[in-house]
Structures are given as structure tokens and as C-alpha cells.
Design an enzyme around this catalytic site. Structure first.
Site, PDB file in Angstrom:
ATOM      1  CG  ASN A 150      -0.259  -0.076   2.452  1.00  0.00           C
ATOM      2  OD1 ASN A 150       0.572   0.723   2.839  1.00  0.00           O
ATOM      3  ND2 ASN A 150      -0.589  -1.008   3.239  1.00  0.00           N
ATOM      4  NE  ARG A 151      -0.500   6.372  -2.861  1.00  0.00           N
ATOM      5  CZ  ARG A 151      -1.395   7.538  -3.139  1.00  0.00           C
ATOM      6  NH1 ARG A 151      -2.469   7.446  -3.220  1.00  0.00           N
ATOM      7  NH2 ARG A 151      -0.739   8.825  -3.077  1.00  0.00           N
TER       8      ARG A 151
END
Ligand code: CTP
Length: 338
Positions: A145-146
Site C-alpha cells: 500500500n502507499r
């Protein structure tokens, strides 16, 4: 404030200081300080202050090795003054030898250490998680994920500054903040093991990491080949170990969760606060510019089961980390008082 019109600038300076650092400290200053002489603003401030004092001596080798100086140093040490020992090297006038002022970076590290000892988290163990977990699809590909880990690193840095012993469990390989122990992990299950095995020894756990909710059920051992066509990736749920931490936490432990949301932020975060039995949850809208992933700022709301929401404006992640940890310190204090 102090200034030309202040009749007692030495007491004003001494009282305002959280720490007094004399660098470079000459043989003359050390002698006066050890002897209780206060005939100028510096030595008067040293006698007037109740803050911790550090001195970093710097002088020629012959003076540094003189018994008078050694005795003054011993006296100051006995009184609780921290001495940042000089090193050896080039001295004023081109001489070489002992008595060279310690490296400024080392002096600052010692000063930060002394300040931390007096901090509100001194004597506490704080566990922080940071970054997004990486779940293997095959030998070279992952689902992630970011999350950049910046909020977790800011929390670890500030917890150390406030005096805590800090362990940072991180998926990010950035340089750890000074004085912080790091444990590198990759997947949600690595992180779970690293956190659960340290949970009982922690006074505070801050789960800033973005832990994957799903992972590939059967990651391929080798690298999947393009000519085999697009793979179908079957996912399975990871275990939400923040729920376990909430169920098993000792009464004097403070457990902090994060909620990265895009919609109905307060409602969603309130549900997580209750469901995971947390002491605080930090909610933020990750769709808002400047708040969330890979930026140095954040805009958050802290929810507390015992108090109303506290909303913060957009601020540096380090500043937000400090506000969160101040809330944590207050909770720890309330628990030791009751
Ligand atoms: N968390 C965890 N283990 C997981 C998933 C999340 O410990 N498997 C923790 C996170 O570190 C965070 C908190 O739970 O502190 C909330 O994570 P979040 O992803 O916002 O919530 P979820 O419960 O996963 O709900 P959803 O993804 O549906 O928003």
C-alpha cells in the site's frame, strides 16, 4: 524576557533554560564553576539555574592534564554536571594533543540524551510500527500500500526525545531516528510476531503501520512467467492483531491505533476505537492533499473513549507525533496516579 532593562538577567536566563550547555568550556570557566565563583553572566547563570548542566571542555593538553583541572572536573561530576570529554587532535595555535572540543554532533547527542532523561516518557518503553506491509505474490512481486512510514518514524523520534526507550518495527529501510532500536519486517505476519513478542514489555504501543488486510493465499515459490498469462491471485484475510492487543492489554498499557479513511472518518474511526478496545485512535482523511501517504504533513483527529475529539490543523508529522505522545503521557500519568 531578559535584556538591558532586566535587573537580574542571570536568574532570568537560568530559570528559562531546560538545559545549560557550556561549549567550549575553558579551564577558567570550569575552575570558577567548581569554586562557586559568579563574576560574569555565564558563571552567575550556572549557579542560578536548576536545569541540568553539560560542559564540553576545550583547552591545551597541558592545562587539561593539570591536577587542578582534573579535580574541578571530578567536583563538577560529583555534583551531577555532565562532562562531554574532549578528544585528541589539532588545538589552537597548531598544537596537537588531548583537550580538543568534542565533535559538535556528539555534544548535541549527549544534550538530547540529558533532556530525554527529564522527559515525560522517561523510563517508559514505547513500541511503534511503521510503513505498509508487503505480501508476496511470487518470488519477486508483492501486494503493498502507499504508506511511507513517515508518521511512524516521527512517532519513534519524538518518543525518544521525550525520554522513552523506543522500538520501531518497520517495513521501511530508512535510517532509524537516533537512539531508536529498529526491527525490520516485511509481511503482516512478520509484523504480528515482532509486535506480539514485545507487547507485554511495552508501556505504550502505537500501531501507525498500514497492515495489509488481505494477502495472496498461495504465493508462488519462484517467479511467475508472462507467457503463462495473467495470474489469478486468490486472497485470504490477514489476522488483525490490534484486536488481540486490545483484548489482552494490561490495565496500565496505552494502546494507540490509526485509522486511514477516505469517507465518514469520525464514524469509521469511532467504530475501530471501540471494536479494538483502544485508548486512542488517530484518524485522518488520506484523500485530502497534504494529509496521509508520503507527505511530511498530516491533518488528524484524535478520538479518546474518555474525552471529546481533538481536531488538529494541517501540521508537520513530527509536530502531530508530539501532540499524540503528550496525550499518551497524560494517560500514563493518570493511570499511575489512580
Ligand atoms: N491493523 C492491524 N492488523 C491488521 C489490520 C490493521 O493491527 N491486520 C491496525 C492498523 O495498524 C491500524 C488499525 O488496525 O492501527 C486500523 O487499521 P485500518 O486498516 O484503518 O482498519 P481496518 O480494521 O483494517 O478496517 P478497514 O481496512 O476496513 O478500514
Amino acid at each position: 524576557m531578559f535584556g538591558a532593562d532586566d535587573p537580574i538577567p542571570h536568574t532570568t536566563l537560568g530559570r528559562r533554560a531546560d538545559l545549560v550547555l557550556v561549549a567550549p568550556a575553558t579551564a577558567n570557566v570550569l575552575g570558577k564553576y567548581a569554586g562557586g565563583i559568579s563574576d560574569d553572566l555565564l558563571t552567575a547563570t550556572l549557579l542560578a539555574t536548576r536545569a541540568p548542566v553539560l560542559v564540553a571542555p576545550a583547552m591545551h593538553s597541558e592545562m587539561w592534564e593539570h591536577p587542578a583541572v582534573s579535580e574541578n572536573i571530578a567536583t563538577l561530576r560529583r555534583r551531577g554536571v555532565t562532562i562531554v570529554e574532549p578528544g585528541s587532535g589539532r588545538l589552537a595555535g597548531g598544537d596537537e594533543g588531548a583537550g580538543r572540543l568534542a565533535d559538535p554532533a556528539d555534544i548535541l547527542t549527549r544534550a538530547a540524551g540529558v533532556l530525554a532523561e527529564a522527559g515525560p516518557l522517561s523510563g517508559r518503553h514505547v513500541l511503534v510500527t511503521a510503513g505498509g506491509t508487503r505480501e508476496p505474490i511470487d518470488a519477486v512481486r508483492v501486494i503493498t500500500n502507499r504508506s511511507s512510514g513517515k508518521m511512524g518514524y516521527a512517532l519513534a523520534r519524538q518518543a525518544r526525545r521525550l525520554g522513552a526507550t523506543v522500538t520501531l518495527i518497520t517495513t521501511v529501510s530508512a535510517e532509524p531516528p537516533p537512539g531508536v532500536d529498529t526491527v525490520p519486517v516485511e509481511t503482516a505476519s512478520d509484523m504480528e510476531e515482532a509486535v506480539m513478542s514485545r507487547a507485554a514489555g511495552s508501556d505504550v504501543i502505537v500501531m501507525a503501520a498500514a497492515v495489509a488486510d488481505f494477502r495472496p493465499k498461495r504465493p508462488a515459490a519462484g517467479k511467475s512467467k508472462k507467457q503463462d498469462g495473467p495470474p489469478e491471485i486468490l486472497l485470504e484475510a490477514t489476522h488483525d492483531f490490534l484486536v488481540d492487543l486490545g483484548e489482552t492489554k494490561p490495565t496500565d498499557q496505552v494502546l494507540v491505533g490509526f485509522a486511514a479513511e477516505t469517507d465518514d472518518i469520525l464514524e469509521n474511526a469511532t467504530v475501530k476505537l471501540r471494536r479494538k478496545n483502544l485508548d486512542l485512535i488517530v484518524a485522518n482523511d488520506v484523500s485530502e492533499p497534504g494529509a496521509g501517504f508520503d507527505v511530511d504533513t498530516n491533518r488528524a483527529v484524535i478520538l479518546d473513549p474518555d474525552a471529546g475529539p481533538e481536531e488538529f490543523p494541517l501540521m508537520a508529522k513530527d509536530a502531530l507525533a508530539l501532540r499524540i505522545l503528550e496525550r499518551v503521557a497524560t494517560k500514563l500519568g493518570d493511570r499511575s496516579d489512580s
